[in-house]
Each structure stands twice: as C-alpha cells, then as structure tokens.
Design a protein around this motif. Structure first.
Motif, short mmCIF file in Angstrom:
data_model
loop_
_atom_site.label_atom_id
_atom_site.label_comp_id
_atom_site.label_asym_id
_atom_site.label_seq_id
_atom_site.Cartn_x
_atom_site.Cartn_y
_atom_site.Cartn_z
N MET A 1 0.70 -1.37 0.13
CA MET A 1 -0.28 -0.11 -0.10
C MET A 1 0.76 0.94 -0.05
N ILE A 2 0.49 2.30 -0.51
CA ILE A 2 0.28 3.65 0.02
C ILE A 2 0.10 4.40 1.14
N VAL A 3 1.08 4.76 1.89
CA VAL A 3 -0.20 5.54 2.99
C VAL A 3 -0.41 7.31 2.82
N ASP A 4 -0.88 8.46 2.79
CA ASP A 4 -0.75 9.55 2.87
C ASP A 4 -1.74 9.86 4.14
N TRP A 5 -0.78 11.03 5.11
CA TRP A 5 -1.31 11.13 6.59
C TRP A 5 -1.94 12.67 6.28
N LYS A 6 -3.03 12.59 6.76
CA LYS A 6 -3.04 13.38 6.66
C LYS A 6 -4.52 14.22 7.28
N SER A 7 -3.74 15.45 8.09
CA SER A 7 -4.41 16.66 9.65
C SER A 7 -5.65 17.13 8.31
N VAL A 8 -6.31 16.99 9.51
CA VAL A 8 -7.70 17.80 9.27
C VAL A 8 -8.83 17.97 9.69
N ARG A 9 -9.68 19.48 9.62
CA ARG A 9 -10.13 20.15 10.31
C ARG A 9 -11.28 19.22 11.34
N ALA A 10 -12.18 19.85 12.00
CA ALA A 10 -13.24 19.09 12.83
C ALA A 10 -14.27 18.64 11.31
#
Length: 239
Positions: free
Chosen positions: A133-142
């Motif tokens: 797999m390729i994983v992309d970490w994403k921080s998102v607003r509520a």
C-alpha cells in the motif's frame, strides 16, 4: 517564525508528518522539531531567556528545524495519540515500509520529468489488510460527516495526488504499488481517524487531471512561455 494561518498550517502539517515518520525514534524527532519554551517575561532572567530564544530562531529554521508553540506541540501529540488508538491506523503506522522515499520518472506521454515522495510505502502490510500500500497522512479540520470529508478531498485534489504518486511508483518499480490509502486525522472535534481508499473511478479522474497538467507543462517548456504571475521582490538597497 511565520504567524499567518496558511504558513502555520503548513508548518503544523510538516511537524505531524515528521512525528509519524520517526514515531519509533523519538530522539531523532526531537532533533527536528523544537517546542518553544515558556518564559516569565516579568523577570530579568525570563526576559534574557526570551531574547536569546528569539536570536536562535533564525539559525534553527536555517538548519531545517520546525519550531512549534507549546499549543501546537500538544496538538501534534494529541493527533498522534488518536492515530495510535485507532486499530487500522496503528497497524499502518507500525507496518514495515519506507517513509519519504523519492521517485523520479519521465512521463511516457509528454516526456516531462516528474518527482514524488509518498509519505509511506508499505512493504509488508498487516495480515488483515493489503500486502502493499501507499499511505498518505492527512491532518484535517473537524468535520461533521464523511460527506464533508469527501468534499475536502475533492477540493484539495487528493484523487489527483493519489493517481500521480501511484503511477510514479509503478513507473519506477515496474509493478503495481497497491491501494492508495489516505489516513485522515481530525484536529479538534471528536478526534476521529478515517482510513480511506478512493474508488478506481475517482483515481482515473485524477489521472486525467494530472495528465492535462503535464501537457500544459510540456507545451510551456517547448515554447518557453509560462502562464501566470510571479512575485518580484526588489533588492535591498544599501543604507
């Protein structure tokens, strides 16, 4: 340290990615991410300490270190704790793989040279998940719902990025890299973690978009005419 919201968000995002890249090597992380200490500016010692800290900021940033206010530091740690508490998120975090791997390839259709750096390429996935797999970490607003999250993904062209990175990895390695997984970590709100795989139809749409972008780049390279505007900063004049 920059204080506008866009720059702060980018810096916080870099800190989160670095924290996840070195989550098993905290000492290495602490050489890259620095928490701003608290000073009692009502005292002489506090004022002197604050002054020395301000003087050292430029050098730290020149060395590539990311400086966080204490509140930002706590936010990063809270988001990492959320990811570790999520069964699949934790499995992806600790799975054997390569972080920030660089891939360089020449697009077969346009001849344009491309570069991508996946957050993590998993070499041996957990037994209940895909092997590669390729994983992309994403921080998102509520967010209120998965519908809100899907609109955020569309607005930020995550499907285009997924297609571009996946195609680049395949071009270099000569094999399918497996599913592209966006791991969304909510900042604030309920502190949720969502591991999302986009359907192939959306990936194909992203592929068409980035291919059109490469065609535009190829045409600009050939004609040496580049659309758009640039910022022109005047040189500093001698006093």
């Amino acid at each position: 340290r920059a204080t506008n919201l866009d720059t702060d968000a980018l810096r916080l995002g870099r800190a989160i990615h670095t924290r996840l890249e070195f989550f098993e090597n905290e000492l290495e992380y602490l050489t890259r991410i620095i928490a701003e200490p608290k000073f009692n500016r009502a005292t002489t010692v506090g004022k002197e300490g604050a002054a020395k800290w301000e003087q050292s900021l430029a050098l730290m940033e020149k060395e590539g270190k990311i400086v966080l206010a204490q509140k930002e530091w706590d936010e990063v740690e809270a988001m990492v704790a959320q990811l570790k508490a999520h069964p699949d998120g934790m499995e992806l975090l600790k799975a054997k793989g390569i972080a920030e791997e660089t891939f360089v390839w020449q697009d077969a259709d346009t001849g344009v040279w491309c570069k991508a750096r996946p957050d993590k390429r998993i070499l041996q996935g957990p037994s209940k998940l895909f092997e590669n797999m390729i994983v992309d970490w994403k921080s998102v607003r509520a967010f209120d719902s998965l519908v809100d999250l899907s609109w955020e993904a569309l607005k930020r062209h995550y499907h285009t990025k997924a297609a571009f990175i996946s195609d680049g990895v395949k071009a270099v390695l000569g094999k399918d890299p497996g599913p592209f997984v966006n791991v969304f970590i909510e900042k604030g709100g309920l502190g949720r973690v969502v591991c999302a795989v986009l359907p192939e139809s959306d990936i194909e749409d992203g592929r068409r978009q980035y291919k059109e972008d490469l065609k535009a780049i190829a045409a600009a390279e050939k004609s040496n005419i580049w659309a758009g505007f640039v910022d022109l900063k005047l040189p500093t004049r001698a006093a």
